[in-house]
Design an enzyme around this catalytic site. Sequence first.
Site, short mmCIF file in Angstrom:
data_model
loop_
_atom_site.label_atom_id
_atom_site.label_comp_id
_atom_site.label_asym_id
_atom_site.label_seq_id
_atom_site.Cartn_x
_atom_site.Cartn_y
_atom_site.Cartn_z
CE1 TYR A 104 -9.32 16.13 7.65
CE2 TYR A 104 -9.25 14.53 5.86
CZ TYR A 104 -8.61 15.23 6.87
OH TYR A 104 -7.28 15.04 7.09
CG HIS A 105 -9.62 14.99 1.97
ND1 HIS A 105 -10.52 13.97 2.15
CD2 HIS A 105 -8.40 14.46 2.20
CE1 HIS A 105 -9.86 12.85 2.46
NE2 HIS A 105 -8.57 13.12 2.49
CE LYS A 137 -6.36 17.97 7.96
NZ LYS A 137 -5.54 18.14 9.14
CB THR A 187 -4.65 15.33 4.03
OG1 THR A 187 -4.91 14.14 3.29
CG2 THR A 187 -5.68 16.37 3.61
CB SER A 232 -14.15 14.32 1.88
OG SER A 232 -13.11 14.76 2.73
N1 USQ Z 1 -10.94 2.33 1.45
C1 USQ Z 1 -11.32 1.05 1.08
N2 USQ Z 1 -11.86 0.25 2.02
C2 USQ Z 1 -12.02 0.62 3.32
C3 USQ Z 1 -11.62 1.91 3.70
C4 USQ Z 1 -11.08 2.74 2.74
O1 USQ Z 1 -11.17 0.67 -0.08
O2 USQ Z 1 -12.54 -0.17 4.12
C5 USQ Z 1 -10.33 3.21 0.43
C6 USQ Z 1 -11.03 4.54 0.24
O3 USQ Z 1 -12.08 4.46 -0.67
C7 USQ Z 1 -9.89 5.43 -0.22
C8 USQ Z 1 -8.65 4.82 0.43
O4 USQ Z 1 -9.03 3.52 0.87
O5 USQ Z 1 -9.74 5.34 -1.61
C9 USQ Z 1 -8.15 5.59 1.64
O6 USQ Z 1 -9.21 5.70 2.58
P1 USQ Z 1 -8.94 5.91 4.14
O7 USQ Z 1 -10.26 5.84 4.83
O8 USQ Z 1 -7.86 5.03 4.61
O9 USQ Z 1 -8.30 7.35 4.14
P2 USQ Z 1 -8.94 8.78 3.87
O10 USQ Z 1 -10.40 8.84 3.97
O11 USQ Z 1 -8.33 9.27 2.59
O12 USQ Z 1 -8.38 9.60 5.12
C10 USQ Z 1 -7.22 9.20 5.86
C11 USQ Z 1 -7.24 9.95 7.16
C12 USQ Z 1 -7.17 11.44 6.87
C13 USQ Z 1 -5.96 11.74 6.00
C14 USQ Z 1 -5.95 10.89 4.76
C15 USQ Z 1 -4.69 10.99 3.96
O13 USQ Z 1 -8.42 9.62 7.89
O14 USQ Z 1 -7.13 12.16 8.07
O15 USQ Z 1 -6.01 13.09 5.64
O16 USQ Z 1 -6.05 9.51 5.15
S1 USQ Z 1 -5.02 10.80 2.22
O17 USQ Z 1 -5.74 9.55 2.01
O18 USQ Z 1 -3.75 10.80 1.54
O19 USQ Z 1 -5.88 11.91 1.82
#
Ligand code: USQ
Length: 405
Positions: free
Chosen positions: A181-182, A185, A144, A179
Amino acid sequence: MRVFIAGVDGYLGWPLAMYLTKRGHTVAGADNYMRRDWVQEMSSQSASPISRMTDRLEAFRDNFDRNMRFFKGDLTNYNFVENAFRSFKPDAVVHLGEMPSAPYSMIDVEHTTWTQVNNIVGTLNILYAMRDICPESHLVKLGTMGEYGTPNIDIPEGFFEIEYRGRKDRLPFPRQAGSWYHQTKVHDSNNVMFACRIWGLRSTDIMQGVVFGTRIDEMGDDQRLLTRFDFDQCFGTAINRFCCQAVIGEPITPFGKGGQRRGFLPLRDSMQCLTIAVENPPAKGEYRVFNQFQEVYGITELAEMVHRVAASLGIDSEIRNVENPRKEMEEHYYNPDHRHLFDLGYEPTTDVESEIAVMLNDLRNWHDRIEARREVLMPDVRWDGRREKVTYIDPAEKRGKIRAV
Ligand code: USQ
């Protein structure tokens, strides 16, 4: 090529099986349906009405004129992985079989330790089975972009040249995951890199951004081929959740100031990129890293885009920032490289705005399924350990904060 997909029942695994088959590859998959259980544990369900695996496999046969071999079992059981590899003899293994949610891993000590054991042990089992059964095969491992965190400098693809006290080396770029989870990875990346070094395995570690989208063309109109689409606080990603919120008239919820920046990728392009990695294996012993995303956006920008596209389709929506349940930077520098996939021929198939329109149209058909679980949209898993629903940020305060971004 013979491609084994670990996690074939998931959001990415199921469409990837179709995408690869359409390109002439022979695909087998493994899963133990845990994603279905986790989403149920969150009191939620997929917005898209997904079929059971037996129906999926039948639909697969009907649409692609081929059988897909399916192995039901748990990657943390070494015998299961070994037997599956012995029987299928893969040329490539795409490992999507991990618990993918940051919030789920932050719930409590049981969820944290379970996530770490599940993800890290599953990957180690795959590495050992590759060493002993198919050492020439290629591991395409889903990591990720979140492994890097949000450093105040550019992010290279895995490695960078560094000079320190007059000496130079090419070293792994620091990982500062956000996190538990992260973190799994990050540990996987270290383990995969080590296995390539000592056993001569070959691997592509994919640092993938946030994926969004409801469909790929290969699904056609057969409803049995739909992939899942989650919108709960743990398994729904940002744009997917924003679109569901718009469709049922719930406010779109950027967390905190909404200035967080991430790399985003439509589901169709995720399929294309994973396939490019599979079809262009690295040399024996090589561990390489691809940063996999189409473009970087801020969360507020995306919320505004969903709002705008929804309006053009006659859907009235509003954006209301909520307290941020996570501990993360809400305004930061973010400039990751993503050259490798483009060099190998990645061509973005769509832009975010058009894909959002496709999603909103699909989601309108599933309105009642989202509506029925409306209460799962507001998060209550907080990084400080409290389990308490977040509240809307006062509009006046929100306006002040947004101006400051
Ligand atoms: N966020 C909001 N509002 C929401 C949901 C999320 O503002 O309702 C924000 C979060 O705070 C964060 C961003 O959007 O800053 C991304 O959150 P996300 O829930 O879309 O993604 P994340 O938790 O980072 O995880 C997802 C996948 C994970 C993958 C990751 C890629 O679930 O499996 O590893 O995206 S990355 O984000 O590049 O780490």
